[in-house]
Scaffold this motif. Structure first.
Motif, PDB file in Angstrom:
ATOM      1  N   LEU A 167       0.842  -1.197   0.000  1.00 32.01           N
ATOM      2  CA  LEU A 167       0.000   0.000   0.000  1.00 32.01           C
ATOM      3  C   LEU A 167       0.877   1.246   0.000  1.00 32.01           C
ATOM      4  CD1 LEU A 167      -3.049   0.761   0.199  1.00 32.01           C
ATOM      5  CD2 LEU A 167      -2.747   0.876   2.674  1.00 32.01           C
ATOM      6  N   GLY A 168       0.526   2.195  -0.866  1.00 28.93           N
ATOM      7  CA  GLY A 168       1.283   3.429  -0.947  1.00 28.93           C
ATOM      8  C   GLY A 168       1.025   4.350   0.234  1.00 28.93           C
ATOM      9  N   ARG A 169       1.846   5.408   0.338  1.00 30.00           N
ATOM     10  CA  ARG A 169       1.718   6.370   1.439  1.00 30.00           C
ATOM     11  C   ARG A 169       1.251   7.744   0.985  1.00 30.00           C
ATOM     12  NH1 ARG A 169       7.156   5.823   5.005  1.00 30.00           N
ATOM     13  NH2 ARG A 169       8.111   6.133   2.968  1.00 30.00           N
ATOM     14  N   VAL A 170       1.396   8.073  -0.299  1.00 26.84           N
ATOM     15  CA  VAL A 170       1.003   9.398  -0.789  1.00 26.84           C
ATOM     16  C   VAL A 170      -0.524   9.486  -0.862  1.00 26.84           C
ATOM     17  CG1 VAL A 170       1.187  11.038  -2.679  1.00 26.84           C
ATOM     18  CG2 VAL A 170       3.140   9.580  -2.116  1.00 26.84           C
ATOM     19  N   PHE A 171      -1.115  10.436  -0.152  1.00 35.51           N
ATOM     20  CA  PHE A 171      -2.571  10.639  -0.092  1.00 35.51           C
ATOM     21  C   PHE A 171      -3.305   9.426   0.478  1.00 35.51           C
ATOM     22  CE2 PHE A 171      -1.311  13.051  -4.063  1.00 35.51           C
ATOM     23  CZ  PHE A 171      -1.138  14.251  -3.403  1.00 35.51           C
ATOM     24  N   MET A 172      -2.618   8.656   1.296  1.00 36.51           N
ATOM     25  CA  MET A 172      -3.209   7.475   1.923  1.00 36.51           C
ATOM     26  C   MET A 172      -3.114   7.607   3.447  1.00 36.51           C
ATOM     27  SD  MET A 172      -4.379   4.974  -0.036  1.00 36.51           S
ATOM     28  CE  MET A 172      -4.190   4.058  -1.576  1.00 36.51           C
ATOM     29  N   PRO A 173      -3.901   6.810   4.187  1.00 31.12           N
ATOM     30  CA  PRO A 173      -3.754   6.808   5.650  1.00 31.12           C
ATOM     31  C   PRO A 173      -2.344   6.371   6.038  1.00 31.12           C
ATOM     32  CG  PRO A 173      -5.777   5.709   4.994  1.00 31.12           C
ATOM     33  CD  PRO A 173      -4.989   5.944   3.734  1.00 31.12           C
ATOM     34  N   PRO A 174      -1.891   6.710   7.264  1.00 30.60           N
ATOM     35  CA  PRO A 174      -0.544   6.333   7.703  1.00 30.60           C
ATOM     36  C   PRO A 174      -0.306   4.831   7.570  1.00 30.60           C
ATOM     37  CG  PRO A 174      -1.523   7.881   9.241  1.00 30.60           C
ATOM     38  CD  PRO A 174      -2.609   7.492   8.284  1.00 30.60           C
ATOM     39  N   ILE A 175       0.861   4.477   7.033  1.00 26.97           N
ATOM     40  CA  ILE A 175       1.201   3.082   6.790  1.00 26.97           C
ATOM     41  C   ILE A 175       2.715   2.950   6.829  1.00 26.97           C
ATOM     42  CG2 ILE A 175       1.356   3.253   4.279  1.00 26.97           C
ATOM     43  CD1 ILE A 175      -0.545   0.421   5.932  1.00 26.97           C
ATOM     44  N   ASP A 176       3.226   1.769   7.098  1.00 27.44           N
ATOM     45  CA  ASP A 176       4.670   1.555   7.125  1.00 27.44           C
ATOM     46  C   ASP A 176       5.277   1.728   5.733  1.00 27.44           C
ATOM     47  OD1 ASP A 176       4.483   1.058   9.802  1.00 27.44           O
ATOM     48  OD2 ASP A 176       4.624  -1.130   9.627  1.00 27.44           O
ATOM     49  N   ASP A 177       6.582   1.910   5.683  1.00 29.14           N
ATOM     50  CA  ASP A 177       7.325   2.149   4.441  1.00 29.14           C
ATOM     51  C   ASP A 177       7.136   0.980   3.472  1.00 29.14           C
ATOM     52  OD1 ASP A 177       9.133   2.620   2.423  1.00 29.14           O
ATOM     53  OD2 ASP A 177      10.880   2.818   3.723  1.00 29.14           O
ATOM     54  N   PRO A 178       6.469   1.204   2.324  1.00 27.72           N
ATOM     55  CA  PRO A 178       6.260   0.095   1.393  1.00 27.72           C
ATOM     56  C   PRO A 178       7.533  -0.327   0.671  1.00 27.72           C
ATOM     57  CG  PRO A 178       5.430   2.144   0.454  1.00 27.72           C
ATOM     58  CD  PRO A 178       5.824   2.447   1.869  1.00 27.72           C
ATOM     59  N   PHE A 179       8.452   0.617   0.433  1.00 29.32           N
ATOM     60  CA  PHE A 179       9.667   0.296  -0.310  1.00 29.32           C
ATOM     61  C   PHE A 179      10.529  -0.699   0.449  1.00 29.32           C
ATOM     62  CE2 PHE A 179       8.113   4.120  -2.225  1.00 29.32           C
ATOM     63  CZ  PHE A 179       8.473   4.035  -3.555  1.00 29.32           C
ATOM     64  N   ARG A 180      10.768  -0.446   1.720  1.00 28.75           N
ATOM     65  CA  ARG A 180      11.604  -1.351   2.508  1.00 28.75           C
ATOM     66  C   ARG A 180      10.894  -2.672   2.771  1.00 28.75           C
ATOM     67  NH1 ARG A 180      16.088   0.771   0.875  1.00 28.75           N
ATOM     68  NH2 ARG A 180      16.299   2.964   1.472  1.00 28.75           N
ATOM     69  N   ALA A 181       9.566  -2.628   2.927  1.00 28.67           N
ATOM     70  CA  ALA A 181       8.827  -3.870   3.161  1.00 28.67           C
ATOM     71  C   ALA A 181       8.895  -4.781   1.944  1.00 28.67           C
ATOM     72  CB  ALA A 181       7.370  -3.548   3.498  1.00 28.67           C
ATOM     73  N   VAL A 182       8.709  -4.214   0.746  1.00 22.98           N
ATOM     74  CA  VAL A 182       8.779  -5.008  -0.474  1.00 22.98           C
ATOM     75  C   VAL A 182      10.203  -5.510  -0.700  1.00 22.98           C
ATOM     76  CG1 VAL A 182       8.560  -4.921  -2.982  1.00 22.98           C
ATOM     77  CG2 VAL A 182       6.801  -3.889  -1.548  1.00 22.98           C
ATOM     78  N   GLU A 183      11.177  -4.672  -0.450  1.00 25.30           N
ATOM     79  CA  GLU A 183      12.575  -5.069  -0.635  1.00 25.30           C
ATOM     80  C   GLU A 183      12.912  -6.256   0.266  1.00 25.30           C
ATOM     81  OE1 GLU A 183      16.671  -2.689  -1.256  1.00 25.30           O
ATOM     82  OE2 GLU A 183      15.666  -2.275   0.657  1.00 25.30           O
ATOM     83  N   ALA A 184      12.436  -6.234   1.498  1.00 28.99           N
ATOM     84  CA  ALA A 184      12.707  -7.329   2.435  1.00 28.99           C
ATOM     85  C   ALA A 184      12.059  -8.630   1.965  1.00 28.99           C
ATOM     86  CB  ALA A 184      12.205  -6.960   3.828  1.00 28.99           C
ATOM     87  N   ALA A 185      10.849  -8.539   1.409  1.00 28.12           N
ATOM     88  CA  ALA A 185      10.167  -9.740   0.931  1.00 28.12           C
ATOM     89  C   ALA A 185      10.906 -10.359  -0.248  1.00 28.12           C
ATOM     90  CB  ALA A 185       8.729  -9.400   0.538  1.00 28.12           C
TER      91      ALA A 185
END
Length: 271
Positions: free
Chosen positions: A117-135
């Motif tokens: 889930l993105g963060r721009v114009f979205m409710p607060p959420i953890d960093d998607p870039f680092r989460a995807v990179e870790a997966a």
């Protein structure tokens, strides 16, 4: 291998289009793996278990979600036992379900599917870039995974493009969902990752992003809600993107938009 990704399924019209057209697409174009975003499949918000089962029966190998992941009450109870249903990876650690999984396709291909889930114009959420990179780090393309598909559910096309360049060479396909409007920027980046900013929706385009125009238009004009948003129920356009990958590297060789039925200009997979 050949992969098909279908954008946000919206309401009954979208579900019917998937049920009617997806089996034939799989047969005619010999798709090895299909991912469907079911974010809005149930009454326009979320995904009930019966509707999840409908999408799976039509041929979806994996169903992804987004910011409406838990809008239907039963999702919390069934998502934990459904390995082919993914909610955004970067939700809070206590959220039920999973955001990534390695799934075996029709011909034994192993596909890592990631939902973020993105963060721009979205409710607060953890960093998607680092989460995807870790997966991806624990299941790299060309090693454990024959293909990697990332469904990045975003408001801003710049954010999905950023994810594409961030993962270039490490994913087969990075595709945006959420806005319901198919973009014309499908391409293969220099490192071999196919990218499209938004796959569009599987829904009735005689609408405002899949919703009957009356209530959205009322809110634009008055700012005062008068009722609920109701999914439009005319003939849906099946929207998505198809890719063909290299058998060794898992990177994209061809990418093609898909638009079938309804009111939009038609586009069949160019295979």
């Amino acid at each position: 291998m050949r992969l098909l990704f279908l954008g946000d399924v919206v309401g009954r019209a979208g579900r019917d289009a998937v049920a009617e057209r997806l089996p034939g697409l799989i047969r005619d174009y010999r798709f090895d793996f299909v991912v469907v975003n079911g974010e809005n499949a149930s009454h326009g918000k979320g995904l009930t278990e019966p509707h999840f089962n409908e999408l799976r029966a039509a041929g979806a190998d994996v169903v992804t979600l987004g910011d409406h992941a838990f809008d239907q009450r039963d999702t919390q109870s069934y998502i934990a036992r459904e390995p082919t249903l993914l909610r955004p990876l970067n939700m809070a650690p206590g959220a039920p379900g999973r955001g990534a999984n390695l799934i075996e396709g029709r011909n034994g291909h192993r596909v890592l599917v990631i939902n973020a889930l993105g963060r721009v114009f979205m409710p607060p959420i953890d960093d998607p870039f680092r989460a995807v990179e870790a997966a991806i780090a624990v299941c790299p393309l060309g090693e454990q995974a024959d293909a990697v598909v990332v469904d990045f559910h975003t408001e801003a096309t710049s954010e999905i493009q950023g994810m594409g360049f961030f993962l270039d060479g490490r994913a087969s396909l990075v595709v945006g969902t959420h806005t319901h409007i198919p973009t014309a920027d499908h391409r293969i980046l220099k490192g071999g990752t196919a990218l499209v900013a938004d796959a569009g929706m599987c829904g009735d385009f005689d609408s405002i992003i899949g919703v009957d125009p009356e209530e959205p238009l009322n809110r634009f004009l008055t700012g005062i809600p008068q009722g609920r948003f109701t999914p439009a129920e005319g003939e849906a356009t099946l929207c998505g993107v198809a890719i063909e990958t290299d058998a060794t590297s898992g990177l994209a060789l061809r990418v093609s938009p898909v638009r079938i039925g309804g009111t939009l200009a038609q586009a069949l997979p160019a295979f």
